[in-house]
Enzyme design. Sequence first.
Site, PDB file in Angstrom:
ATOM      1  N   PRO A  65       0.837  -1.202   0.000  1.00  0.00           N
ATOM      2  CA  PRO A  65       0.000   0.000   0.000  1.00  0.00           C
ATOM      3  C   PRO A  65       0.872   1.252   0.000  1.00  0.00           C
ATOM      4  CG  PRO A  65       0.003  -1.054   2.171  1.00  0.00           C
ATOM      5  CD  PRO A  65       0.700  -1.986   1.230  1.00  0.00           C
ATOM      6  N   CYS A  99       0.360   5.522  -0.172  1.00  0.00           N
ATOM      7  CA  CYS A  99      -0.415   6.762  -0.275  1.00  0.00           C
ATOM      8  C   CYS A  99       0.017   7.554  -1.501  1.00  0.00           C
ATOM      9  CB  CYS A  99      -0.162   7.641   0.944  1.00  0.00           C
ATOM     10  SG  CYS A  99      -0.775   6.948   2.460  1.00  0.00           S
ATOM     11  N   ALA A 109      -3.490   3.326   2.258  1.00  0.00           N
ATOM     12  CA  ALA A 109      -4.213   3.585   3.497  1.00  0.00           C
ATOM     13  C   ALA A 109      -5.455   4.423   3.190  1.00  0.00           C
ATOM     14  CB  ALA A 109      -3.305   4.326   4.481  1.00  0.00           C
ATOM     15  N   GLN A 133      -6.264  -1.322   2.045  1.00  0.00           N
ATOM     16  CA  GLN A 133      -5.814  -1.148   3.425  1.00  0.00           C
ATOM     17  C   GLN A 133      -6.728  -0.149   4.123  1.00  0.00           C
ATOM     18  OE1 GLN A 133      -2.178   1.115   4.382  1.00  0.00           O
ATOM     19  NE2 GLN A 133      -1.472  -0.682   5.515  1.00  0.00           N
ATOM     20  N   TYR A 162       0.119   4.741  13.220  1.00  0.00           N
ATOM     21  CA  TYR A 162      -1.254   5.225  13.066  1.00  0.00           C
ATOM     22  C   TYR A 162      -2.116   4.686  14.218  1.00  0.00           C
ATOM     23  CZ  TYR A 162       0.625   7.087   8.815  1.00  0.00           C
ATOM     24  OH  TYR A 162       1.401   7.810   7.947  1.00  0.00           O
ATOM     25  N   ARG A 222      -1.581  -5.403   9.103  1.00  0.00           N
ATOM     26  CA  ARG A 222      -0.201  -4.892   8.989  1.00  0.00           C
ATOM     27  C   ARG A 222       0.258  -4.416  10.362  1.00  0.00           C
ATOM     28  NH1 ARG A 222       2.935  -1.088   4.519  1.00  0.00           N
ATOM     29  NH2 ARG A 222       4.318  -2.822   4.079  1.00  0.00           N
ATOM     30  N   LEU A 273      13.085  -2.607   1.578  1.00  0.00           N
ATOM     31  CA  LEU A 273      14.344  -2.700   0.844  1.00  0.00           C
ATOM     32  C   LEU A 273      14.609  -4.090   0.271  1.00  0.00           C
ATOM     33  CD1 LEU A 273      16.807  -0.288   2.697  1.00  0.00           C
ATOM     34  CD2 LEU A 273      15.734  -0.022   0.454  1.00  0.00           C
ATOM     35  N   ARG A 306       8.898   1.054  -3.025  1.00  0.00           N
ATOM     36  CA  ARG A 306       9.650   1.984  -3.867  1.00  0.00           C
ATOM     37  C   ARG A 306      10.150   1.358  -5.161  1.00  0.00           C
ATOM     38  NH1 ARG A 306      12.974   3.868   1.305  1.00  0.00           N
ATOM     39  NH2 ARG A 306      12.541   1.669   1.717  1.00  0.00           N
TER      40      ARG A 306
HETATM   41  C1  LIG Z   1       5.027   6.722  -1.438  1.00  0.00           C
HETATM   42  C2  LIG Z   1       4.829   5.762  -0.303  1.00  0.00           C
HETATM   43  C3  LIG Z   1       3.607   5.692   0.334  1.00  0.00           C
HETATM   44  C4  LIG Z   1       3.373   4.762   1.369  1.00  0.00           C
HETATM   45  N1  LIG Z   1       2.116   4.646   1.900  1.00  0.00           N
HETATM   46  C5  LIG Z   1       1.846   3.614   2.742  1.00  0.00           C
HETATM   47  C6  LIG Z   1       0.508   3.303   3.112  1.00  0.00           C
HETATM   48  O1  LIG Z   1      -0.469   3.905   2.634  1.00  0.00           O
HETATM   49  N2  LIG Z   1       0.319   2.295   4.005  1.00  0.00           N
HETATM   50  C7  LIG Z   1       1.352   1.565   4.507  1.00  0.00           C
HETATM   51  O2  LIG Z   1       1.123   0.662   5.316  1.00  0.00           O
HETATM   52  N3  LIG Z   1       2.628   1.803   4.132  1.00  0.00           N
HETATM   53  C8  LIG Z   1       2.889   2.787   3.247  1.00  0.00           C
HETATM   54  N4  LIG Z   1       4.175   2.975   2.787  1.00  0.00           N
HETATM   55  C9  LIG Z   1       5.242   2.034   3.224  1.00  0.00           C
HETATM   56  C10 LIG Z   1       5.407   0.917   2.186  1.00  0.00           C
HETATM   57  O3  LIG Z   1       4.231   0.135   2.060  1.00  0.00           O
HETATM   58  C11 LIG Z   1       6.599  -0.012   2.530  1.00  0.00           C
HETATM   59  O4  LIG Z   1       6.321  -0.702   3.714  1.00  0.00           O
HETATM   60  C12 LIG Z   1       7.922   0.739   2.675  1.00  0.00           C
HETATM   61  O5  LIG Z   1       8.075   1.707   1.649  1.00  0.00           O
HETATM   62  C13 LIG Z   1       9.125  -0.214   2.647  1.00  0.00           C
HETATM   63  O6  LIG Z   1       9.149  -0.950   1.437  1.00  0.00           O
HETATM   64  P1  LIG Z   1      10.160  -0.580   0.207  1.00  0.00           P
HETATM   65  O7  LIG Z   1      11.562  -0.613   0.768  1.00  0.00           O
HETATM   66  O8  LIG Z   1       9.920  -1.664  -0.819  1.00  0.00           O
HETATM   67  O9  LIG Z   1       9.819   0.776  -0.283  1.00  0.00           O
HETATM   68  C14 LIG Z   1       4.431   3.919   1.790  1.00  0.00           C
HETATM   69  C15 LIG Z   1       5.682   4.024   1.164  1.00  0.00           C
HETATM   70  C16 LIG Z   1       5.883   4.897   0.123  1.00  0.00           C
HETATM   71  C17 LIG Z   1       7.237   4.926  -0.558  1.00  0.00           C
END
Ligand SMILES: Cc1cc2nc3c(=O)[nH]c(=O)nc-3n(C[C@H](O)[C@H](O)[C@H](O)COP(=O)(O)O)c2cc1C
Length: 369
Positions: A23, A25, A58, A100, A177, A225, A296, A319
């Site tokens: 998820p 945002c 979210a 979510q 949250y 989560r 990551l 990402r």
């Molecule tokens: C732009 C952006 C928005 C995010 N929004 C949410 C969200 O709405 N809900 C959530 O649980 N995590 C959110 N996250 C966290 C990601 O779901 C993820 O757990 C975190 O970026 C680590 O993963 P990655 O290393 O693959 O980026 C967000 C991350 C990014 C980069």
Amino acid sequence: MTHLFDPLTLRGVTFRNRIGVAPMCQYSAAEDARPTEWHLAHLLQRSLGGAGLVCVEATGVLPEGRITPTCLGLWNDAQESSHARLAQAIARGGAVPGIQLAHAGRKASRRPTWQRGPAEPGWEIVGPSAAAFGDYATPHALTPEEIEALPKAFADSARRAVRAGYGFVELHGAHGYLLHQFLSPLSNMRNDAWGGDFAGRSRLVLDTSDAIRAVIPDQMPLFVRLSHTDWVAGGWDTEETVALSRLLKAKGVDLISVTSGGLDHRQKIDLVPLYQVPGAEAVRQGAEIPVAAVGLITTPEEAQAVVAEGRADMVLLARAVLRNPYWPAQAAIALGRPEALVPPQYDRGWNDWGKLPVELAVAEPMPAL
Ligand SMILES: Cc1cc2nc3c(=O)[nH]c(=O)nc-3n(C[C@H](O)[C@H](O)[C@H](O)COP(=O)(O)O)c2cc1C
């Protein structure tokens, strides 16, 4: 040995592989918190990229539960009908659409990350206690009556999510949250039935999971989560996460998405590849429940190793799939597991890269604009 591209079945839902779009945002909702063409294009594209599931960001179960004024909501009929279009589009791309459900609590009423600062105009924020997150505003401490209304708010949105056509629901209990604010002793200073010991702090998450499970079909998976640690001494920790996951499993939760942090601005995190996988592994082993690992994970080999070594049942990418929606389709080629993931409309784009063993997906008929 399980492979990243083996399907995963939870209750009555089969995910075509073990890669999920986490998820994220987008801060791009319409004024009434409905999804827009941005969400449709963004999430359909990532579904077409080959993921097994795509989880919508979210989404506030109440207006005051949104992080920003441009976050999604799901508390009225108009929002429900827009979500139905979004869920259908994601499903046409081949991924299982999920959503979510969230309440930001004391971290609500902000501006998008690229602007920072409080929303203007904003709204009164709420939390378990009148304790602020860093330099954010101080929340109103929820009364027992207000807390008792929350599981129903989540359940009402879950009912709408089912009608909209989502294939699974995720409860957001992480990243500082509202539900996480109740879990952590660093943000929950209550001494009534919703605070104090582990049982008191966990009560709202458990009651909310119960309320959602009661209104979604038996065949629909429910994810929760959780941040497995606050990364601050004296905070919520991995041991409590394992204990809570065990209780959630008994309540009919099907998968824990294991992340970390977000609750306390003093957190110190060592951001190395796979940094949250040990948390996922601890929950999977300790609570004997399927888990998703995130954080990551950026190469196909890393993702494959996490699944093959039994550290998690699936991986989520955030990402990496923002940079490249076709990460899953390219990972299949890199791992020598050609899957029917490339949209046939894009055949020439992929074959022109050098006669790769590309398998084409079936093009789903799409409705006219
Ligand atoms: C732009 C952006 C928005 C995010 N929004 C949410 C969200 O709405 N809900 C959530 O649980 N995590 C959110 N996250 C966290 C990601 O779901 C993820 O757990 C975190 O970026 C680590 O993963 P990655 O290393 O693959 O980026 C967000 C991350 C990014 C980069």
